[in-house]
Design a protein around this motif. Structure first.
Motif, short mmCIF file in Angstrom:
data_model
loop_
_atom_site.label_atom_id
_atom_site.label_comp_id
_atom_site.label_asym_id
_atom_site.label_seq_id
_atom_site.Cartn_x
_atom_site.Cartn_y
_atom_site.Cartn_z
N HIS A 218 0.85 -1.19 0.00
CA HIS A 218 0.00 0.00 0.00
C HIS A 218 0.89 1.25 0.00
O HIS A 218 1.93 1.29 0.65
N ARG A 219 0.46 2.21 -0.73
CA ARG A 219 1.16 3.49 -0.79
C ARG A 219 0.69 4.41 0.33
O ARG A 219 -0.46 4.33 0.76
N LEU A 220 1.60 5.27 0.80
CA LEU A 220 1.24 6.20 1.87
C LEU A 220 0.29 7.28 1.39
O LEU A 220 -0.47 7.84 2.19
N ASP A 221 0.33 7.62 0.08
CA ASP A 221 -0.56 8.66 -0.43
C ASP A 221 -1.93 8.13 -0.79
O ASP A 221 -2.80 8.88 -1.25
N GLY A 222 -2.17 6.83 -0.59
CA GLY A 222 -3.48 6.27 -0.84
C GLY A 222 -3.74 5.85 -2.27
O GLY A 222 -4.81 5.32 -2.57
N LYS A 223 -2.75 6.05 -3.17
CA LYS A 223 -2.97 5.67 -4.56
C LYS A 223 -2.81 4.17 -4.74
O LYS A 223 -2.16 3.49 -3.95
N ASN A 225 -1.26 1.09 -6.43
CA ASN A 225 -0.02 0.75 -7.11
C ASN A 225 -0.06 -0.68 -7.64
O ASN A 225 0.97 -1.32 -7.83
#
Length: 293
Positions: A218-223, A225
Motif C-alpha cells: 500500500h502506498r502512503l498517499d493512498g494511490k 499501485n
C-alpha cells in the motif's frame, strides 16, 4: 473321539432356562461375558451329597433340538426349578426364554489346543486380539466344538466360533496349558489371482521457487499501485551462481568460512583475498601512512 464321561447316576435334572440379563434371570449382565450358569440351591444340596470330582462341569441339552453345550457353575442362587444362562449360550442351544433344558454332570478332558474363527474381520483391529481372548477365557470353565462365544470389548460385541479343540469335542480349560490359534475371519475375502493390489495414487509436486515481495503493498498517499507492482514483478529463475552447494567434506567439530566471490563489470578480474593488506590506524585516530604490520 470324545472323552466325555456322563454321570447319569449322579446328577441329571430338568429346569426352565432364562437368560441372565432378563428380568427373570435377575438382570445379571456380568454373566453374559462368560461361560458359567446359575443353578438353584436345591441342586447344590443334591450335589453335596454325592461323591463328585471338582470342578463341577455340566452338559446342557436342549429338549427341542439336538444341540448341546457345556458350562461351569458360578452360583447357586437361582429360583427353584430355574437355571440362568448367558444369552450367547441360549442362542447356541436354539432356546427361547422359559423353555426346558436338561443339565447333566460330566467329566471333561483337559484342553491342549483350540482354534477360533472370528465371524467378522474387525476383531483383528484390536491391538492384541490373542491377549483379549485369553483374558476372556478365564471366565469360562469349558469349551464345546461348534459353539459361538461372545466377547464384549471396548463397548463392542465380537463373536468367535470354536472351530477346533483337542483332545475331544468338549474340553475343560481350567488350569490348563492350551495352545490358541486363529482361523481367517468368516467375512475374509482373498484377492483374486492375477490382480495386483490397489495402491493409493502418489501425488507428485513440482518444485517451486520462492519469490520475495510478491504482494502489492500500500502506498502512503493512498494511490493504487497494483498496476505498477504487476509490471515490475519479474519471475527470475535461480542461476547456477546462486545455487547452494553442500559441503560434503564437512567434519563434526570444525567450522569452515566461505568467502564471497566478487565480479567486476567485465567479469574478467577475480577478487583475491590478501591478509593484512589494509591501512592501520593510530591511537589518536590519525590516518597512518605506514602499512599495518
Amino acid at each position: 473321539m470324545s472323552f466325555i464321561v456322563l454321570n447319569f447316576g449322579l446328577f441329571c435334572e430338568d429346569y426352565i432356562c432364562y437368560s441372565a440379563s432378563s428380568p427373570e434371570g435377575g438382570c445379571r449382565n456380568d454373566l453374559e461375558d462368560g461361560g458359567k450358569i446359575i443353578m438353584p440351591p436345591s441342586s447344590l444340596a443334591k450335589l453335596s451329597e454325592l461323591d463328585i470330582s471338582y470342578p463341577m462341569l455340566f452338559k446342557l441339552n436342549s429338549s427341542f433340538s439336538s444341540r448341546i453345550t457345556h458350562s461351569g457353575v458360578l452360583e447357586f442362587v437361582a429360583n427353584e426349578g430355574h437355571v440362568y444362562l448367558p444369552k450367547w449360550m441360549m442362542n447356541n442351544l436354539e432356546l427361547d426364554e422359559g423353555e426346558p433344558i436338561r443339565v447333566l454332570l460330566v467329566t471333561l478332558p483337559i484342553a491342549t489346543f483350540a482354534r477360533f474363527q472370528p465371524l467378522t474381520k474387525d476383531f483383528f483391529d484390536i491391538s492384541n486380539p490373542k491377549a483379549v481372548l485369553e483374558n476372556h477365557l478365564r471366565r469360562h470353565a469349558c469349551l464345546t466344538r461348534g459353539d459361538i462365544i461372545a466377547i464384549h470389548y471396548n463397548e463392542k460385541l465380537y463373536q468367535l466360533c470354536v472351530l477346533e479343540i483337542q483332545p475331544g469335542t468338549a474340553v475343560s480349560i481350567i488350569e490348563c496349558d492350551m495352545t490358541v490359534e486363529f482361523a481367517p475371519p468368516l467375512d475374509y475375502e482373498e484377492t483374486e489371482p492375477g490382480l495386483k493390489p490397489v495402491h493409493k495414487q502418489e501425488v507428485q509436486y513440482e518444485p517451486t521457487h520462492f519469490i520475495p515481495f510478491q504482494t502489492p503493498g500500500h502506498r502512503l498517499d493512498g494511490k493504487d499501485n497494483k498496476n505498477d507492482w504487476q509490471n515490475n514483478l519479474m519471475v527470475q529463475e535461480p542461476s547456477e551462481d546462486n545455487a547452494v552447494v553442500p559441503n560434503y567434506s564437512y567434519r563434526i567439530g570444525s567450522l569452515h568460512f566461505v568467502r564471497c566471490r566478487r565480479k567486476s563489470s567485465s567479469d574478467v578480474h577475480k577478487y583475491t583475498f590478501e591478509p593484512f593488506s589494509g591501512i592501520g590506524q593510530s591511537l589518536n585516530f590519525q590516518p597512518s601512512d605506514k602499512p599495518a604490520e
